[in-house]
Design a protein around this motif. Structure first.
Motif, mmCIF file in Angstrom:
data_model
loop_
_atom_site.group_PDB
_atom_site.id
_atom_site.type_symbol
_atom_site.label_atom_id
_atom_site.label_comp_id
_atom_site.label_asym_id
_atom_site.label_seq_id
_atom_site.Cartn_x
_atom_site.Cartn_y
_atom_site.Cartn_z
ATOM 1 N N MET A 9 39.840 -47.306 67.397
ATOM 2 C CA MET A 9 41.145 -47.799 66.972
ATOM 3 C C MET A 9 42.241 -46.850 67.500
ATOM 4 O O MET A 9 42.168 -45.647 67.265
ATOM 5 N N ASN A 67 39.716 -41.520 64.766
ATOM 6 C CA ASN A 67 38.285 -41.658 64.444
ATOM 7 C C ASN A 67 37.813 -40.687 63.360
ATOM 8 O O ASN A 67 36.628 -40.451 63.199
ATOM 9 N N ILE A 87 36.445 -49.939 61.911
ATOM 10 C CA ILE A 87 37.500 -49.938 62.933
ATOM 11 C C ILE A 87 37.553 -48.606 63.709
ATOM 12 O O ILE A 87 38.583 -48.238 64.247
ATOM 13 N N GLY A 88 36.435 -47.904 63.704
ATOM 14 C CA GLY A 88 36.331 -46.795 64.653
ATOM 15 C C GLY A 88 36.218 -45.387 64.098
ATOM 16 O O GLY A 88 36.085 -44.431 64.867
ATOM 17 N N GLU A 145 43.376 -41.973 69.770
ATOM 18 C CA GLU A 145 42.168 -42.570 69.193
ATOM 19 C C GLU A 145 42.016 -42.022 67.763
ATOM 20 O O GLU A 145 41.923 -40.806 67.575
ATOM 21 N N SER A 195 40.049 -52.760 55.706
ATOM 22 C CA SER A 195 40.192 -52.396 57.134
ATOM 23 C C SER A 195 41.600 -52.741 57.629
ATOM 24 O O SER A 195 42.229 -51.959 58.352
ATOM 25 N N MET A 216 44.478 -50.215 59.120
ATOM 26 C CA MET A 216 45.193 -50.389 60.405
ATOM 27 C C MET A 216 46.700 -50.297 60.192
ATOM 28 O O MET A 216 47.430 -49.778 61.031
ATOM 29 N N ASP A 263 46.382 -45.715 67.867
ATOM 30 C CA ASP A 263 47.657 -45.871 67.172
ATOM 31 C C ASP A 263 48.766 -46.187 68.181
ATOM 32 O O ASP A 263 48.505 -46.358 69.380
#
Ligand code: SAM
Ligand code: SF4
Length: 325
Positions: free
Chosen positions: A1, A10, A57-58, A8, A294, A298, A3
């Protein structure tokens, strides 16, 4: 995911409690803080749901912190459930280590990978002064327990405070010559009680590096350690351990920031030093499932600022132990 700034994301830091058995001078006032009522603290199953939603989502790395995370009942159950979540490949803990000897085996068996232990001084009298109540021998027993249970690499977090422990940086760095310990010097951040006296107490990492290299020899850039995050690591020739510097203030590392923070009361904070938070507790208690959580995660990721603004001052009434260090 990713931004808005193509970073990334994570890594999730989870505060499992705001309670603590110490009262470190830069973190809490002597009388402690107003504890979050029990009913407002996320239940273990709620934390598990958030981690599952984040993993979807990562998120790959989870760190449990607090307050003092070892005070949270059922921590081993939480670790076991997180270890069972597909995609999560690293579970770490930040602790003052005083309770570690009593639970280390259980935590290791549950799936804990490694620990960061906070230790700001090697002097017993000073440890008591900085923590207001702590016993230094207890921390060493915790460090030994971490090695015995192979919660490796064992990293030590040392906040350097001018006039309190800045005369010990050489002795602390010297530990890396004897043991495979990874000492990380952390710049004091203007948060909570330290807010008012940071200017005079702050010691830039560059100054610490210069003192250490003058006294112990050249600092040679070191290979990356597991989960090495924002620290820059060095070692002294032939030393089994490394010396890291976390320059949150003098040279921020926001460009590579990969983290989110979940507070003990279930609010997701995209940046330590930014007031935005997304409430996850209310939707969780209203029955939100993993997919809905989730989506909210996000939303928090989208709120991540490009960089922190610590120099503008700390706007929150809460301190580090309440947000999650
Ligand atoms: N109780 C655990 C411990 O002390 O390791 C975990 C929580 S504590 C808030 C996490 C880390 O935040 C500790 O290493 C502590 O030294 C650091 N910390 C707290 N207040 C800080 C401040 N104002 N500036 C820099 N680091 C701080
Ligand atoms: Fe407790 Fe950690 Fe804060 Fe010290 S730094 S008072 S051990 S939460």
């Amino acid at each position: 995911m990713k931004d808005t700034y193509h970073r990334e994301i994570n890594y999730l830091r989870v505060s499992v409690t705001d309670r603590c058995n110490l009262r470190c001078i830069y973190c809490m006032p002597p009388e402690g803080v107003q504890w979050i009522p029990h009913e407002d603290i996320l239940k273990l199953e709620e934390i598990e749901t958030v981690v599952k939603a984040a993993a979807l989502i990562g998120v790959k790395k989870v760190r449990l912190t607090g307050g003092e995370p070892l005070l949270r009942r059922g921590l081993d159950d939480l670790i076991r459930s997180i270890a069972g979540i597909p995609n999560i490949d690293d579970i770490a803990l930040t602790t003052n280590a005083l309770l570690l000897p009593f639970c280390v085996k259980m935590l290791k068996e549950s799936g804990l990978d490694r620990v960061n232990i906070s230790l700001d001084t090697l002097r017993a009298d000073r440890y008591r002064e900085i923590t207001r109540t702590g016993n230094l021998n207890g921390v060493w027993r915790g460090i030994d327990a971490a090695f015995e249970s192979e919660l490796l690499p064992v990293k030590i977090n040392t906040v350097v405070i001018r006039g309190f422990n800045d005369d010990e940086v050489v002795a602390m760095a010297g530990l890396t010559l004897e043991k495979p310990l990874h000492i990380r010097f952390i710049e004091l951040m203007p948060i909570g009680p330290s807010n008012s006296w940071t200017t005079g107490r702050f010691v830039p990492a560059e100054e610490i590096m210069s003192i250490i290299s003058t006294r112990l020899g050249q600092l040679i850039p070191a290979k990356k350690l597991v989960g090495n995050g924002p620290a820059q690591y060095y070692h002294i020739k032939d030393a089994p351990g490394t010396i890291g510097f976390i320059t949150s203030m003098s040279e921020h590392f926001c460009r590579s920031c990969n983290r989110l923070r979940l507070t003990a009361s279930g609010r997701l904070r995209p940046c330590l030093y930014d007031g935005h938070e997304v409430d996850l507790k209310t939707p969780l208690r209203e029955g939100a499932g993993i997919n809905e959580i989730s989506n909210l995660i996000m939303k928090a990721v989208a709120l991540k600022p490009d960089r922190h603004h610590m120099l503008d001052g700390w706007q929150d009434k809460r301190g580090m132990s309440q947000i999650g260090g």
